[in-house]
Design an enzyme around this catalytic site. Structure first.
Site, PDB file in Angstrom:
ATOM      1  N   ARG A   1      21.334  42.518  11.398  1.00 58.82           N
ATOM      2  CA  ARG A   1      21.924  42.168  12.706  1.00 58.82           C
ATOM      3  C   ARG A   1      22.197  43.381  13.583  1.00 58.82           C
ATOM      4  NH1 ARG A   1      24.536  36.869  12.997  1.00 58.82           N
ATOM      5  NH2 ARG A   1      22.991  35.540  12.006  1.00 58.82           N
TER       6      ARG A   1
ATOM      7  N   ARG B   1      25.907  41.217  19.069  1.00 58.47           N
ATOM      8  CA  ARG B   1      27.016  41.177  20.039  1.00 58.47           C
ATOM      9  C   ARG B   1      27.964  42.362  19.995  1.00 58.47           C
ATOM     10  NH1 ARG B   1      28.644  35.263  18.388  1.00 58.47           N
ATOM     11  NH2 ARG B   1      27.702  36.136  16.522  1.00 58.47           N
TER      12      ARG B   1
ATOM     13  N   TYR C   1      20.600  24.072   6.575  1.00 55.92           N
ATOM     14  CA  TYR C   1      20.846  23.833   8.004  1.00 55.92           C
ATOM     15  C   TYR C   1      20.216  22.515   8.465  1.00 55.92           C
ATOM     16  CZ  TYR C   1      22.786  28.516   8.416  1.00 55.92           C
ATOM     17  OH  TYR C   1      23.571  29.616   8.271  1.00 55.92           O
TER      18      TYR C   1
ATOM     19  N   ARG D   1      21.836  39.371  27.044  1.00 53.78           N
ATOM     20  CA  ARG D   1      21.992  37.935  26.791  1.00 53.78           C
ATOM     21  C   ARG D   1      22.477  37.217  28.054  1.00 53.78           C
ATOM     22  NH1 ARG D   1      25.874  34.980  22.498  1.00 53.78           N
ATOM     23  NH2 ARG D   1      27.357  35.632  24.083  1.00 53.78           N
TER      24      ARG D   1
ATOM     25  N   ASP E   1      15.442  34.398  15.035  1.00 53.08           N
ATOM     26  CA  ASP E   1      16.404  33.746  14.151  1.00 53.08           C
ATOM     27  C   ASP E   1      15.662  33.044  13.035  1.00 53.08           C
ATOM     28  OD1 ASP E   1      19.477  33.184  14.270  1.00 53.08           O
ATOM     29  OD2 ASP E   1      18.543  31.386  13.448  1.00 53.08           O
TER      30      ASP E   1
HETATM   31  O1  CP3 Z   1      19.076  41.396  11.905  1.00 52.16           O
HETATM   32  C1  CP3 Z   1      18.755  41.379  13.100  1.00 52.16           C
HETATM   33  O2  CP3 Z   1      19.224  42.173  13.954  1.00 52.16           O
HETATM   34  C2  CP3 Z   1      17.651  40.433  13.556  1.00 52.16           C
HETATM   35  C3  CP3 Z   1      18.059  39.237  14.181  1.00 52.16           C
HETATM   36  C4  CP3 Z   1      18.619  38.069  13.376  1.00 52.16           C
HETATM   37  C5  CP3 Z   1      19.446  37.087  13.967  1.00 52.16           C
HETATM   38  N1  CP3 Z   1      19.670  36.100  13.047  1.00 52.16           N
HETATM   39  C6  CP3 Z   1      19.930  37.123  15.356  1.00 52.16           C
HETATM   40  C7  CP3 Z   1      21.069  36.264  15.729  1.00 52.16           C
HETATM   41  C8  CP3 Z   1      18.408  37.688  12.041  1.00 52.16           C
HETATM   42  C9  CP3 Z   1      17.657  38.422  10.941  1.00 52.16           C
HETATM   43  C10 CP3 Z   1      19.078  36.437  11.859  1.00 52.16           C
HETATM   44  C11 CP3 Z   1      19.045  35.689  10.599  1.00 52.16           C
HETATM   45  C12 CP3 Z   1      19.896  34.519  10.425  1.00 52.16           C
HETATM   46  N2  CP3 Z   1      20.220  33.541  11.351  1.00 52.16           N
HETATM   47  C13 CP3 Z   1      20.457  34.142   9.189  1.00 52.16           C
HETATM   48  C14 CP3 Z   1      20.254  34.839   7.877  1.00 52.16           C
HETATM   49  C15 CP3 Z   1      20.982  36.118   7.796  1.00 52.16           C
HETATM   50  C16 CP3 Z   1      22.468  35.981   7.774  1.00 52.16           C
HETATM   51  O3  CP3 Z   1      23.084  36.587   8.649  1.00 52.16           O
HETATM   52  O4  CP3 Z   1      22.961  35.354   6.853  1.00 52.16           O
HETATM   53  C17 CP3 Z   1      21.176  32.946   9.403  1.00 52.16           C
HETATM   54  C18 CP3 Z   1      21.968  32.182   8.364  1.00 52.16           C
HETATM   55  C19 CP3 Z   1      20.990  32.582  10.755  1.00 52.16           C
HETATM   56  C20 CP3 Z   1      21.490  31.346  11.436  1.00 52.16           C
HETATM   57  C21 CP3 Z   1      22.350  31.676  12.578  1.00 52.16           C
HETATM   58  N3  CP3 Z   1      21.897  32.222  13.756  1.00 52.16           N
HETATM   59  C22 CP3 Z   1      23.743  31.508  12.667  1.00 52.16           C
HETATM   60  C23 CP3 Z   1      24.619  30.966  11.568  1.00 52.16           C
HETATM   61  C24 CP3 Z   1      24.118  31.979  13.945  1.00 52.16           C
HETATM   62  C25 CP3 Z   1      25.473  31.982  14.568  1.00 52.16           C
HETATM   63  C26 CP3 Z   1      26.214  33.111  13.963  1.00 52.16           C
HETATM   64  C27 CP3 Z   1      27.179  33.746  14.899  1.00 52.16           C
HETATM   65  O5  CP3 Z   1      27.507  34.900  14.571  1.00 52.16           O
HETATM   66  O6  CP3 Z   1      27.578  33.140  15.888  1.00 52.16           O
HETATM   67  C28 CP3 Z   1      22.951  32.461  14.589  1.00 52.16           C
HETATM   68  C29 CP3 Z   1      22.870  33.076  15.935  1.00 52.16           C
HETATM   69  C30 CP3 Z   1      22.389  34.473  16.003  1.00 52.16           C
HETATM   70  N4  CP3 Z   1      21.265  34.934  15.388  1.00 52.16           N
HETATM   71  C31 CP3 Z   1      22.954  35.540  16.772  1.00 52.16           C
HETATM   72  C32 CP3 Z   1      22.122  36.657  16.621  1.00 52.16           C
HETATM   73  C33 CP3 Z   1      22.246  38.011  17.270  1.00 52.16           C
HETATM   74  C34 CP3 Z   1      24.202  35.428  17.633  1.00 52.16           C
HETATM   75  C35 CP3 Z   1      23.755  34.759  18.889  1.00 52.16           C
HETATM   76  C36 CP3 Z   1      24.525  35.187  20.067  1.00 52.16           C
HETATM   77  O7  CP3 Z   1      24.170  36.184  20.702  1.00 52.16           O
HETATM   78  O8  CP3 Z   1      25.473  34.446  20.378  1.00 52.16           O
END
Ligand code: CP3
Length: 355
Positions: A27, A31, A155, A40, A78
């Site tokens: 990640r 944010r 999911y 964003r 994602d």
């Molecule tokens: O690692 C990176 O920088 C690459 C980008 C990346 C994102 N999601 C961007 C993201 C990667 C590799 C993921 C993987 C992901 N997404 C996983 C597996 C890894 C983990 O963290 O366990 C999972 C379970 C998801 C599903 C997902 N996507 C969730 C549960 C959420 C909400 C989480 C939150 O913090 O609100 C997301 C959204 C998401 N994916 C964001 C980002 C940067 C936040 C979105 C935003 O900007 O609001």
């Protein structure tokens, strides 16, 4: 053809000698960075960032511009792009995480699910990969990724995030054959999706099994690891004249490291609950290790962060085969300067562990 200026991330994954331990953060584009929040806002929402190759490229490069010592870039996207491409209707409710318009509940729902075509149905991800590769211009390698079948299934069956996976676990124990059909379709989808990313320019791939550690030992083997093994055996392992390393990350999978190390991948991601030195002894020479600082250490002061980095480097000890990372994603509340202190400490203190 691959003209990489910095390949220590790829070398460490293959246990080849390096000068210092490579580092990146799960990640790392997110944010906690004000420049990410600005992009964003410009794009409108998270999925618009992912679906536009220029925006996805812009945010992928932000952490590298701010922290030039990062040794890898990760595609901005994602894991839930696959269920979305299967017709589940992904959307994000502000403050509530991901949601799906359609939920998978019955065998008939599963039978009706299509296997997405990476070019046709996920072309925006392939475009993002090739755009990022072009703009990186050989600075560092680009990591592609996908969720594991089990993690994606949670999911799809729950309709979003869940604390207890009530519906998914009930399906697994009530109708294991339905769950196997869903996981098999997901494994086929993930294999062609990752191969599409590799052909578009991803130089390593990581499978995120975020929820595998929530299963019993027996269920983990049958419902998560078996499908990751199947994916690994179907991946393109060499492209543009170079090996394409595969990393498996099962969060909370520390109890099962020996069997995960046998799944055919090049490296395992570790969360912070296992000791890195002990993990290294357990997996032997089979795989490299990636991890594993507790991401909440980044809430502490830079001096405490540096101390923890030194402890983890010492715990792995001498030699290649370690990629430094957090044990899970960086959180939005972390100060960017603290992330910077973490990244520079890895190079500063790791030279002594390499010849
Ligand atoms: O690692 C990176 O920088 C690459 C980008 C990346 C994102 N999601 C961007 C993201 C990667 C590799 C993921 C993987 C992901 N997404 C996983 C597996 C890894 C983990 O963290 O366990 C999972 C379970 C998801 C599903 C997902 N996507 C969730 C549960 C959420 C909400 C989480 C939150 O913090 O609100 C997301 C959204 C998401 N994916 C964001 C980002 C940067 C936040 C979105 C935003 O900007 O609001």
């Amino acid at each position: 053809m691959t003209d990489l200026k910095n390949d220590r991330f790829l070398r460490a994954l293959l246990k080849q000698p390096v000068d210092v331990t490579p580092v990146w953060m799960m990640r790392q584009a997110g944010r906690y960075l004000p420049e990410y929040r600005a992009s964003r806002a410009k794009a409108g929402d998270f999925m618009s960032l992912c679906k536009n190759a220029e925006f996805a490229c812009e945010v992928t490069l932000q952490p590298l511009d701010r922290f030039p010592q990062l040794d890898a870039a990760i595609l901005f996207s994602d894991i839930l792009t696959i269920p979305d491409a299967m017709g589940q209707g992904l959307y994000f409710e502000t403050g509530e995480g991901p949601r799906f318009k359609k939920v998978v509940s019955t065998l008939a729902d599963i039978e009706a699910l299509p296997i997405p075509d990476p070019q046709k149905d996920l072309g925006y991800v392939m475009n993002a990969v090739s755009t990022i590769r072009r703009e990186l211009n050989g600075r560092v390698p680009l990591i592609g990724f996908s969720g594991s079948p089990w993690t994606l299934a949670t999911y799809m069956v729950e309709g979003g995030s869940s604390k207890d996976f009530r519906k998914t676990k009930a399906m697994l124990y009530d109708t294991p054959q339905a769950m196997h059909l869903l996981l098999d379709k997901l494994a086929q989808s993930v294999t062609s999706y990752l191969n599409g990313q590799i052909l578009a320019g991803a130089q390593a791939v990581q499978i995120f099994d975020t929820w595998g550690g929530n299963l019993s030992s027996a269920a983990y083997q049958e419902f998560s690891l078996a499908y990751m093994r199947k994916i690994v055996s179907g991946l393109i392992r060499e492209h543009e004249g170079r090996k394409v390393p595969v990393i498996l990350f099962t969060k909370n999978g520390g109890l099962w490291l020996e069997s995960i190390a046998d799944a055919g991948a090049d490296a395992l991601g570790l969360d912070w609950t296992c000791d890195l030195g002990e993990a290294r002894r357990r997996v032997g020479n089979k795989v490299a290790l990636q991890g594993n600082m507790d991401p909440t250490v980044l809430y502490a002061n830079p001096e405490a962060i540096r101390t923890e980095v030194k402890r983890i480097l010492a715990s792995y000890g001498k030699g290649s085969g370690h990629v430094f990372n957090l044990g899970h994603g960086i959180t939005p509340e972390v100060k960017p300067e603290h992330a910077g202190a973490f990244i520079s400490a890895v190079h500063e203190f790791s030279g002594q562990y390499h010849e």
